[in-house]
Design a protein around this motif. Structure first.
Motif, PDB file in Angstrom:
ATOM      1  N   GLY A 589       0.787  -1.232   0.000  1.00 40.57           N
ATOM      2  CA  GLY A 589       0.000   0.000   0.000  1.00 40.57           C
ATOM      3  C   GLY A 589       0.813   1.273   0.000  1.00 40.57           C
ATOM      4  N   THR A 590       2.146   1.196  -0.132  1.00 38.41           N
ATOM      5  CA  THR A 590       2.944   2.418  -0.052  1.00 38.41           C
ATOM      6  C   THR A 590       2.646   3.382  -1.204  1.00 38.41           C
ATOM      7  OG1 THR A 590       4.816   1.445  -1.248  1.00 38.41           O
ATOM      8  CG2 THR A 590       4.804   1.213   1.147  1.00 38.41           C
ATOM      9  N   GLY A 591       2.349   2.842  -2.383  1.00 35.66           N
ATOM     10  CA  GLY A 591       2.115   3.715  -3.532  1.00 35.66           C
ATOM     11  C   GLY A 591       0.929   4.632  -3.337  1.00 35.66           C
ATOM     12  N   THR A 592      -0.214   4.057  -2.971  1.00 33.28           N
ATOM     13  CA  THR A 592      -1.411   4.884  -2.795  1.00 33.28           C
ATOM     14  C   THR A 592      -1.275   5.797  -1.586  1.00 33.28           C
ATOM     15  OG1 THR A 592      -3.811   4.832  -2.523  1.00 33.28           O
ATOM     16  CG2 THR A 592      -2.591   3.079  -1.462  1.00 33.28           C
ATOM     17  N   LEU A 593      -0.616   5.322  -0.522  1.00 33.17           N
ATOM     18  CA  LEU A 593      -0.470   6.147   0.673  1.00 33.17           C
ATOM     19  C   LEU A 593       0.350   7.399   0.397  1.00 33.17           C
ATOM     20  CD1 LEU A 593       0.031   3.434   3.428  1.00 33.17           C
ATOM     21  CD2 LEU A 593      -1.800   5.129   3.343  1.00 33.17           C
ATOM     22  N   PHE A 594       1.448   7.267  -0.324  1.00 30.72           N
ATOM     23  CA  PHE A 594       2.277   8.443  -0.555  1.00 30.72           C
ATOM     24  C   PHE A 594       1.713   9.322  -1.672  1.00 30.72           C
ATOM     25  CE2 PHE A 594       5.047   6.009   2.128  1.00 30.72           C
ATOM     26  CZ  PHE A 594       5.551   7.000   2.959  1.00 30.72           C
ATOM     27  N   LYS A 603      -3.621  10.306   6.576  1.00 29.99           N
ATOM     28  CA  LYS A 603      -3.382  10.582   7.992  1.00 29.99           C
ATOM     29  C   LYS A 603      -1.893  10.407   8.291  1.00 29.99           C
ATOM     30  CE  LYS A 603      -7.964   8.988   9.518  1.00 29.99           C
ATOM     31  NZ  LYS A 603      -8.502  10.326   9.767  1.00 29.99           N
ATOM     32  N   GLY A 604      -1.398  11.236   9.188  1.00 29.98           N
ATOM     33  CA  GLY A 604       0.007  11.167   9.540  1.00 29.98           C
ATOM     34  C   GLY A 604       0.406   9.819  10.105  1.00 29.98           C
ATOM     35  N   ARG A 605      -0.474   9.203  10.889  1.00 27.11           N
ATOM     36  CA  ARG A 605      -0.116   7.900  11.477  1.00 27.11           C
ATOM     37  C   ARG A 605      -0.078   6.800  10.420  1.00 27.11           C
ATOM     38  NH1 ARG A 605      -5.154   9.110  13.789  1.00 27.11           N
ATOM     39  NH2 ARG A 605      -6.872   7.708  13.232  1.00 27.11           N
ATOM     40  N   TRP A 606      -0.837   6.956   9.313  1.00 28.01           N
ATOM     41  CA  TRP A 606      -0.728   5.995   8.213  1.00 28.01           C
ATOM     42  C   TRP A 606       0.670   6.080   7.594  1.00 28.01           C
ATOM     43  CZ3 TRP A 606      -5.833   7.458   5.192  1.00 28.01           C
ATOM     44  CH2 TRP A 606      -6.947   7.072   5.959  1.00 28.01           C
ATOM     45  N   ILE A 607       1.125   7.316   7.346  1.00 27.97           N
ATOM     46  CA  ILE A 607       2.439   7.516   6.744  1.00 27.97           C
ATOM     47  C   ILE A 607       3.533   7.045   7.696  1.00 27.97           C
ATOM     48  CG2 ILE A 607       4.033   9.244   5.852  1.00 27.97           C
ATOM     49  CD1 ILE A 607       1.605   8.628   4.046  1.00 27.97           C
ATOM     50  N   ASP A 608       3.361   7.320   8.965  1.00 35.20           N
ATOM     51  CA  ASP A 608       4.346   6.893   9.955  1.00 35.20           C
ATOM     52  C   ASP A 608       4.470   5.372   9.969  1.00 35.20           C
ATOM     53  OD1 ASP A 608       6.099   7.712  12.241  1.00 35.20           O
ATOM     54  OD2 ASP A 608       4.714   6.445  13.365  1.00 35.20           O
ATOM     55  N   ALA A 609       3.346   4.669   9.935  1.00 33.70           N
ATOM     56  CA  ALA A 609       3.375   3.203   9.924  1.00 33.70           C
ATOM     57  C   ALA A 609       3.992   2.682   8.627  1.00 33.70           C
ATOM     58  CB  ALA A 609       1.967   2.649  10.103  1.00 33.70           C
ATOM     59  N   ALA A 610       3.693   3.334   7.518  1.00 34.90           N
ATOM     60  CA  ALA A 610       4.276   2.915   6.241  1.00 34.90           C
ATOM     61  C   ALA A 610       5.793   3.068   6.255  1.00 34.90           C
ATOM     62  CB  ALA A 610       3.674   3.720   5.095  1.00 34.90           C
ATOM     63  N   LEU A 611       6.269   4.162   6.807  1.00 31.58           N
ATOM     64  CA  LEU A 611       7.716   4.380   6.867  1.00 31.58           C
ATOM     65  C   LEU A 611       8.392   3.351   7.772  1.00 31.58           C
ATOM     66  CD1 LEU A 611       7.790   8.281   6.996  1.00 31.58           C
ATOM     67  CD2 LEU A 611       8.702   6.831   5.165  1.00 31.58           C
ATOM     68  N   ASP A 667      -2.198   0.282   7.061  1.00 32.93           N
ATOM     69  CA  ASP A 667      -3.320   1.094   7.526  1.00 32.93           C
ATOM     70  C   ASP A 667      -3.536   2.271   6.591  1.00 32.93           C
ATOM     71  OD1 ASP A 667      -3.647  -0.537   9.689  1.00 32.93           O
ATOM     72  OD2 ASP A 667      -2.657   0.784  11.126  1.00 32.93           O
ATOM     73  N   GLY A 668      -4.775   2.472   6.181  1.00 28.87           N
ATOM     74  CA  GLY A 668      -5.134   3.603   5.339  1.00 28.87           C
ATOM     75  C   GLY A 668      -5.067   3.336   3.852  1.00 28.87           C
ATOM     76  N   ALA A 669      -4.426   2.240   3.443  1.00 29.03           N
ATOM     77  CA  ALA A 669      -4.263   1.995   2.005  1.00 29.03           C
ATOM     78  C   ALA A 669      -5.605   1.758   1.328  1.00 29.03           C
ATOM     79  CB  ALA A 669      -3.328   0.809   1.773  1.00 29.03           C
ATOM     80  N   VAL A 670      -6.472   0.964   1.948  1.00 29.50           N
ATOM     81  CA  VAL A 670      -7.785   0.702   1.357  1.00 29.50           C
ATOM     82  C   VAL A 670      -8.586   1.993   1.266  1.00 29.50           C
ATOM     83  CG1 VAL A 670      -9.992  -0.449   1.720  1.00 29.50           C
ATOM     84  CG2 VAL A 670      -7.871  -1.721   2.033  1.00 29.50           C
ATOM     85  N   SER A 679      -1.119   5.740  -7.175  1.00 28.04           N
ATOM     86  CA  SER A 679       0.187   6.192  -7.639  1.00 28.04           C
ATOM     87  C   SER A 679       0.160   6.493  -9.136  1.00 28.04           C
ATOM     88  CB  SER A 679       1.227   5.108  -7.352  1.00 28.04           C
ATOM     89  OG  SER A 679       2.425   5.349  -8.060  1.00 28.04           O
ATOM     90  N   SER A 680       1.039   7.372  -9.570  1.00 29.55           N
ATOM     91  CA  SER A 680       1.125   7.690 -11.001  1.00 29.55           C
ATOM     92  C   SER A 680       1.583   6.489 -11.823  1.00 29.55           C
ATOM     93  CB  SER A 680       2.085   8.869 -11.210  1.00 29.55           C
ATOM     94  OG  SER A 680       3.363   8.569 -10.666  1.00 29.55           O
ATOM     95  N   LEU A 681       2.227   5.502 -11.190  1.00 31.60           N
ATOM     96  CA  LEU A 681       2.656   4.301 -11.909  1.00 31.60           C
ATOM     97  C   LEU A 681       1.549   3.255 -11.995  1.00 31.60           C
ATOM     98  CD1 LEU A 681       5.009   2.825 -13.300  1.00 31.60           C
ATOM     99  CD2 LEU A 681       5.771   2.044 -11.043  1.00 31.60           C
TER     100      LEU A 681
END
Length: 760
Positions: A589-594, A603-611, A667-670, A679-681
């Motif tokens: 889910g990193t593509g859609t999240l970023f 949400k910031g916590r989604w990005i934090d968990a992804a990182l 979290d948050g990707a769905v 994502s653009s790709l």
């Protein structure tokens, strides 16, 4: 990653995500300051609004209702967000010291960290009580208490130490919520007992007698035992000891008194008051250092004492933002004049509130509704962000920033048209200073590297080994260069580990935006420190590289590894066999999240968990997979799960059955793909849907779009023998990959053009 056409000329660092700083960030977003780089440093991604916390405890609000998303707000303000713990200041060199990562430079610094109950001053309090601040830690203990009460079968006593508005609101809110929890479960709420202790002779000492009397009645009617002149001097397991010799039994103790400043402040040399708060003048500047400002609870206003109340922190926000601008421009500062009287709206836990202002006091359910409207209106400023931050007419041009003569000359150079070719390389002196503190791991097989720089690196190929080569490069997608360096290095190492090889050496290629030498140097230092930490942990020596100027920050690595010359142990894409089980070690889910992060929609916590997932190395996972006989392995990157699965099935001439419901998802990707954010790709990856035999039946599944989601520093996709699958999953969980899941199986070949079958 925020891209600016202006070179960085000044650094503003905000330490803490308190009420004043969120106002500053929003004001800077609405009127950007050209040439200014703003950095927010905070230990938490979500910062609470104190006015709504009692309602959260009572159950009237959700977590998101009462928290401001600092990650999203910082992205909106085009500010860097660094989640880290501050350990001190190097005021001589104007740097903020951080735990476990490089320090951050500042030209101006503002501190808004709030206050913390100083449990260290009372014996046993730190070990046997729960301070209400920092809220993030308190929230987890509160959730644990909720779960404990839901299983309650025997009496339980909750004690609150502190008789101010915070303590009174907390005990009433907890009592309301916990009693209702028991009632909803059909058990007696009388299993709960609440005690409030205060060292003073009354509760709510800063409020008028009428308000105090009203709350005394409420506490009495609710059965809360109030004990005055009860200064707690010692805490032992299950017991509070007071100065006059009394003892109070308790099963859970909440601490809402004796507030102080952060533990690192005394070492800064800043003038502090008796409680450890920073002395500030009427301009919100520290008395010690004109380049350092402070606001909110952490500040001690020298003109007159101010109560530690959120109303002052909020109202300090606009003058703080203005004075930071004025200081950057070298212009006169404005004075902050706090109100003599303010309206306090204190809740009783049950959608009822009491208003207190000077000698006035009134109450009712309507007061709670009034308070609710005020609080929600404040929060909407930070949750309903405009689509973009417009630059208002009259914004200061870069030349209005206060620069020294030397800095002005550098600024002219930075702003001038940049050269191409080798003229676009970063200067040698900047590189030397930025990279001089790095300590790449030393390897005997690196003959010439950064320890003895030359035109090229020279490494020895160990006898009986073959070389494995890979390269990756991409522009930054986050504003924290240290974390970006970690992710970029981890991503580049992924192919080496997936092949079953050992990493040996790496050369870096980086582009950095032009700017003043100091800013470019620090950017390189931050980014390469993060990268080298990851490379060193993998035993991979950084041996050289190339750094040039570019519009955006970008980083990549050419990595060399080695493997047995006879290819024994090589994990290739095409070794899958019918009957094998498919495993995935990290959530997707990193593509859609970023993509959502770039639109301020994540949400910031989604990005934090992804990182956190992205900086998790695949090295240990690859080893576990080899130990359990993996027949094929690849790391998930830009082609997405389906693209990489096709790369595994087609060379082997097999089919795969993929279980959508089993996919581990960030979290948050769905939520992001359901909002139409991809994502653009992704469109290019979607073309691979022809590899799906029965896609039509699953296109409405919320996880279906994530099959095509490109991953950065993704997990390992592997096939293992069925009899090893469960043991392999358990071993991966134990090795630090808690999201590892069985996501499908390999079946016999039927049609090489349609190798993947979906199942629910």
């Amino acid at each position: 990653m925020q891209v600016s056409e202006q070179p960085v000329l000044r650094d503003l660092v905000l330490v803490g995500g308190g009420h004043s700083h969120v106002v500053v960030l929003r004001m800077l977003a609405m009127q950007p300051e050209p040439g200014l780089r703003t950095t927010l440093i905070c230990t938490d991604v979500d910062t609470p609004y104190s006015g709504m916390l009692p309602g959260y405890i009572s159950g009237h609000y959700s977590f998101d209702d009462v928290h401001i998303d600092l990650g999203r707000l910082a992205a909106f303000a085009k500010a860097r967000f660094i989640r880290a713990e501050v350990t001190g200041l190097d005021r001589a060199n104007q740097r903020v010291m951080l735990r476990g990562r490089p320090s951050v430079p500042y030209d101006l610094l503002s501190i808004n960290t709030g206050s913390t109950p100083n449990v260290r001053q009372v014996e046993g309090a730190q070990a046997h009580s729960v301070p209400v601040k920092p809220i993030a830690q308190f929230n987890q203990r509160w959730l644990n208490l909720l779960a404990r009460v839901r299983e309650l079968q025997t009496p339980l006593t909750v004690a609150v130490v502190g008789g101010g508005a915070g303590g009174v609101e907390l005990v009433l809110s907890m009592q309301y919520r916990l009693r209702h929890e028991l009632q909803a479960l059909g058990r007696s709420p009388d299993l709960l007992r609440f005690v409030l202790l205060t060292a003073g002779d009354t509760i709510l000492p800063t409020h008028n007698p009428g308000v105090r009397a009203r709350f005394a009645r409420v506490l009495h009617d609710r059965g809360v035992a109030v004990h005055t002149h009860a200064e707690v001097t010692k805490v032992t397991p299950g017991c509070l000891h007071t100065q006059d010799g009394r003892r109070f039994d308790t099963d859970e103790t909440l601490w809402v008194t004796q507030a102080g400043g952060p533990a690192w402040l005394p070492s800064t040399g800043l003038a502090l008051d008796a409680h450890g708060f920073i002395h500030i003048n009427e301009h919100l500047q520290t008395l010690t250092d004109p380049n350092i400002f402070a606001a909110g609870d952490v500040a001690s206003f020298t003109a007159r004492p101010l109560e530690k109340a959120g109303v002052f922190a909020v109202r300090m926000g606009p003058p703080l933002a203005r004075n930071l601008r004025q200081a950057l421009r070298g212009q006169p500062l404005v004075a902050y004049t706090p109100q003599r009287r303010w309206l306090a709206l204190i809740s009783t836990g049950d959608r009822f509130a009491v208003a207190s202002r000077g000698r006035l006091g009134f109450a009712g359910a309507w007061v709670w509704r009034w308070k609710d409207r005020i609080d929600r209106r404040f929060m909407r400023q930070f949750t309903e962000l405009p689509a973009m931050a417009p630059a208002r007419p009259g914004a200061a041009p870069p030349s209005r920033l206060a620069l020294s003569a030397d800095e002005s000359r550098q600024a002219i150079s930075a702003i001038a048209m940049r050269c191409g070719g080798c003229g676009a390389k970063v200067g040698a002196s900047i590189l030397t200073r930025a990279l001089g503190s790095l300590q790449p791991v030393q390897r005997d097989d690196v003959l010439i590297g950064l320890h003895a720089p030359d035109d090229a690196a020279v490494v020895r190929v160990p006898p009986g080994q073959a070389m494995v080569h890979t390269v990756d490069f991409f522009r930054s997608f986050i504003d924290d260069p240290y974390l970006f360096g970690q992710v970029a290095a981890n991503h580049a190492l992924g192919d080496i580990f997936a092949m079953g090889a050992q990493a040996q050496s790496a050369t870096a290629i980086a582009t950095v935006p032009p700017g003043l030498e100091a800013q470019v140097e620090d950017l390189l230092l931050q980014m390469m420190t993060g990268a080298v930490e990851v490379l060193n942990a993998a035993g991979c020596a950084l041996v050289g590289g190339h750094t040039g100027e570019g519009r955006e920050l970008a980083l990549g690595f050419a990595v060399n590894g080695h493997i047995d010359e006879d290819m024994h142990g090589v994990q290739r894409n095409g070794g899958t066999r019918p009957g094998d089980v498919l495993l995935l070690t990290k959530p997707i889910g990193t593509g859609t999240l970023f993509a959502a992060h770039a639109q301020h929609a994540a949400k910031g916590r989604w990005i934090d968990a992804a990182l956190r997932s992205m900086v998790l190395s695949n090295q240990a996972g690859a080893r576990v997979l080899r130990e359990h006989g993996a027949t094929a392995c690849t790391d998930l990157t830009g082609f997405g799960l389906l693209g990489h699965l096709v790369e595994m099935t087609r060379p082997s001439g097999v089919d795969a059955v993929l279980h959508l419901s089993a996919l581990p998802v960030l979290d948050g990707a769905v939520e992001c793909v359901q909002a139409g954010i991809v994502s653009s790709l992704q469109p290019a990856n979607v073309r691979l849907r022809r590899a799906l035999r029965n896609a039509e039946a699953f296109v409405q599944d919320p996880r279906y779009p994530l099959l095509f989601d490109p991953q950065t520093a993704g997990g390992l996709l592997a096939s293992v023998p069925a009899d090893q699958a469960n043991a392999c999953v358990q071993a991966l969980h134990a090795a630090g990959y808690p999201h590892t899941a069985i996501i499908g199986r390999i079946s016999g070949a039927t049609d090489a053009l349609e190798p993947v079958v979906l199942s629910g």
